[in-house]
Design an enzyme around this catalytic site. Structure first.
Site, PDB file in Angstrom:
ATOM      1  CE1 TYR A  24      -2.298   3.223   2.620  1.00 20.98           C
ATOM      2  CE2 TYR A  24      -3.585   2.700   0.715  1.00 20.98           C
ATOM      3  CZ  TYR A  24      -3.413   3.529   1.734  1.00 20.98           C
ATOM      4  OH  TYR A  24      -4.026   4.712   2.046  1.00 20.98           O
ATOM      5  CG  ASP A  78       5.935   3.859   0.053  1.00 24.61           C
ATOM      6  OD1 ASP A  78       4.833   3.651  -0.074  1.00 24.61           O
ATOM      7  OD2 ASP A  78       6.310   4.832   1.010  1.00 24.61           O
ATOM      8  CE  LYS A  81       3.121   5.005   7.684  1.00 20.62           C
ATOM      9  NZ  LYS A  81       1.680   4.857   8.110  1.00 20.62           N
TER      10      LYS A  81
HETATM   11  P1  KE4 Z   1      -0.483   8.572   4.404  1.00 20.71           P
HETATM   12  O1  KE4 Z   1      -1.128   9.157   3.151  1.00 20.71           O
HETATM   13  O2  KE4 Z   1      -1.558   7.747   5.096  1.00 20.71           O
HETATM   14  O3  KE4 Z   1       0.308   9.493   5.283  1.00 20.71           O
HETATM   15  O4  KE4 Z   1       0.790   7.595   3.896  1.00 20.71           O
HETATM   16  C1  KE4 Z   1       0.364   6.448   3.045  1.00 20.71           C
HETATM   17  C2  KE4 Z   1       1.253   5.252   2.886  1.00 20.71           C
HETATM   18  C3  KE4 Z   1       2.407   5.416   1.916  1.00 20.71           C
HETATM   19  N1  KE4 Z   1       3.376   4.229   1.971  1.00 20.71           N
HETATM   20  C4  KE4 Z   1       3.298   3.389   3.071  1.00 20.71           C
HETATM   21  C5  KE4 Z   1       4.532   2.519   3.156  1.00 20.71           C
HETATM   22  C6  KE4 Z   1       2.335   3.375   4.003  1.00 20.71           C
HETATM   23  O5  KE4 Z   1       2.443   2.442   5.085  1.00 20.71           O
HETATM   24  C7  KE4 Z   1       1.442   4.481   3.986  1.00 20.71           C
HETATM   25  C8  KE4 Z   1       0.220   4.590   5.127  1.00 20.71           C
HETATM   26  N2  KE4 Z   1       0.275   3.680   6.039  1.00 20.71           N
HETATM   27  C9  KE4 Z   1      -0.967   3.220   6.651  1.00 20.71           C
HETATM   28  C10 KE4 Z   1      -0.735   2.168   7.650  1.00 20.71           C
HETATM   29  N3  KE4 Z   1      -0.983   0.904   6.979  1.00 20.71           N
HETATM   30  C11 KE4 Z   1      -1.797   4.333   7.248  1.00 20.71           C
HETATM   31  C12 KE4 Z   1      -2.911   4.067   8.210  1.00 20.71           C
HETATM   32  C13 KE4 Z   1      -4.167   4.369   7.629  1.00 20.71           C
HETATM   33  O6  KE4 Z   1      -4.269   4.516   6.343  1.00 20.71           O
HETATM   34  O7  KE4 Z   1      -4.959   5.094   8.358  1.00 20.71           O
END
Ligand code: KE4
Length: 420
Positions: free
Chosen positions: A144, A239, A267
């Site tokens: 993801y 990523d 993060k």
């Molecule tokens: P955000 O847009 O949520 O800040 O980041 C997206 C993203 C991009 N790349 C990786 C490897 C990620 O894990 C994420 C977001 N991770 C999720 C947790 N599995 C965020 C939690 C959520 O969607 O509420």
């Protein structure tokens, strides 16, 4: 455990917010039950609106490597309030943060700050397409990369948890530009490059997957991608939104000795504030507006609040490299001796307990996990004051704030579950 307040708040929230949450995975759909509405966080703990206290292994899904309300981050936020929250103009802090990131992740010769991991991956992909003049992307099933239209193809995290069919709301033409392959499968990758090599702009990967649960790369996987992308003139995007400053100070690329062309971060670099970044080779990043023709922008990009929190985090991590060896020791203790029927995958302080007794190396093997058993485990642990990810297909995170006692309590609660 009393949950009346959370139950009432959840009913009220659902009237104005889809599913009562501002991000799907928080709704506990993967495990059932009522999400806990949180009143405050402190160190390794969350306290909910009914006064229940939990040892927190979600840590806001990764940012809180140093725990909730880390003093230096809170202090940095307090002091920046004396000067302002956002100017929409350049500041010295942004240079300092970009320089710190480049210092820790040398492949990021140039860095652009954005506000979320999604923005970072979306921008990195656009830059890769613009730089190569090509349209296709390779991603991996179960990974993801945020809710980027073209990447919501066989995605992990909430998409996997909710078994949402791919690309709802995304034009087929967008989805058609993405080739989703099995993670850790080099022959599939070679086949895709043989068929489409000259049209592939980039391969984007979670160098250690967190979003199908934690799945490490098999030996040689990243090296194979690096060789194939170089051979075919495609870019390699790491990523590291989740792994950056998490699995090592230099991220996963420092663990596996890979120099990606572009990297995304998020993060941890914001310490709980909304900030992310993308960057990489200077010749590629020089194509980004206003220097080059590839446009990317953001009202709050590099705002003083988020940057100040990020600087406090990264300064502390740079000054205390022992944090990573200590996290390794304690995470190893937490994940030692998995009970029968459990496969534990872990890299550093990110890990997943899969309810399956076969190795988990990709989405197909992760999906074989017993989700119902995980849900029972999740609720048992919640009742025993341990807050795990509300989905089998997510990583759990240990922070520097977790104590040996927290780990002992967690192990004790898990042991009681498997011996009830
Ligand atoms: P955000 O847009 O949520 O800040 O980041 C997206 C993203 C991009 N790349 C990786 C490897 C990620 O894990 C994420 C977001 N991770 C999720 C947790 N599995 C965020 C939690 C959520 O969607 O509420």
């Amino acid at each position: 455990m009393k949950t009346e307040r959370s139950e009432a708040l959840f009913e009220r929230a659902k009237k104005t917010i889809p599913g009562g949450v501002n991000s799907p995975v928080r709704a506990f759909r993967g495990v059932g039950g009522v999400p806990r509405f949180i009143r405050r966080g402190e160190g390794a703990r969350l306290i909910d609106e009914d006064g229940n206290s939990y040892i927190d292994y979600v840590g806001s899904w990764g940012p809180l490597l140093l725990g909730h309300r880390f003093p230096e981050v809170i202090e940095a936020l307090r002091s920046v309030l004396d000067v302002g929250t956002s100017f929409g103009a350049p500041t010295e802090r942004e240079i300092e943060l970009a320089e710190m990131i480049r210092g820790a992740v040398p492949s990021m010769e140039m860095v652009r700050l954005v506000n979320s991991g999604t923005e970072a991956t979306m921008s990195a992909l656009r830059v890769a397409r613009g730089f190569t003049g090509r349209d296709l992307t390779i991603k991996f099933e179960g990974c993801y990369h945020g809710h980027v239209d073209s990447l919501l193809v066989k995605a992990g995290s909430g998409m996997a948890t909710l078994a949402i069919s791919d690309t709802v709301g995304v034009p087929a033409s967008f989805a058609a530009t993405t080739i989703a392959l099995p993670y850790n499968n080099i022959p599939a990758l070679e086949e895709a490059f043989a068929a489409h090599g000259d049209n592939i702009a980039a391969v984007i990967v979670e160098p250690v997957v967190g979003n199908m649960g934690c799945v490490p790369p098999l030996p040689g996987f990243h090296q194979a991608i690096r060789a194939l992308t170089e051979k075919h003139g495609a870019l390699y995007i790491f990523d590291e939104v989740m792994t950056g400053f998490r699995v090592a100070h230099g991220g996963a690329q420092s663990l596996y000795g890979i120099k990606p062309d572009l990297t995304t971060l998020g993060k941890v670099i914001g310490g709980g504030l909304p900030i992310a970044a993308y960057g990489g080779r200077a010749d590629i990043m020089s194509k980004v507006a206003p220097v080059g023709p590839i446009y990317q922008a953001g009202t709050l990009s590099g705002n003083p609040m988020a940057v100040s929190a990020g600087l406090a985090m990264l300064r502390h991590l740079a000054a205390h490299p022992e944090i990573y060896t200590d996290l390794e020791r304690r995470a190893a203790a937490l994940c030692a001796n998995p009970p029968k029927g459990i496969t534990i995958n872990r890299v550093g302080s990110m890990f997943t307990w899969f309810f399956t007794d076969s190795p988990v190396i990709d989405w197909d093997t992760a999906a074989k996990s017993d989700k119902a058993a995980y849900a029972r485990f999740f609720h048992w642990m919640l009742e025993h004051g341990v807050y795990l990810a509300p989905s089998q297909f997510e990583a759990a995170f240990l922070s520097a704030a977790h104590t040996d006692d927290d780990i002992a309590l967690t192990i004790q609660a898990a042991h009681a579950f498997f011996h009830q």
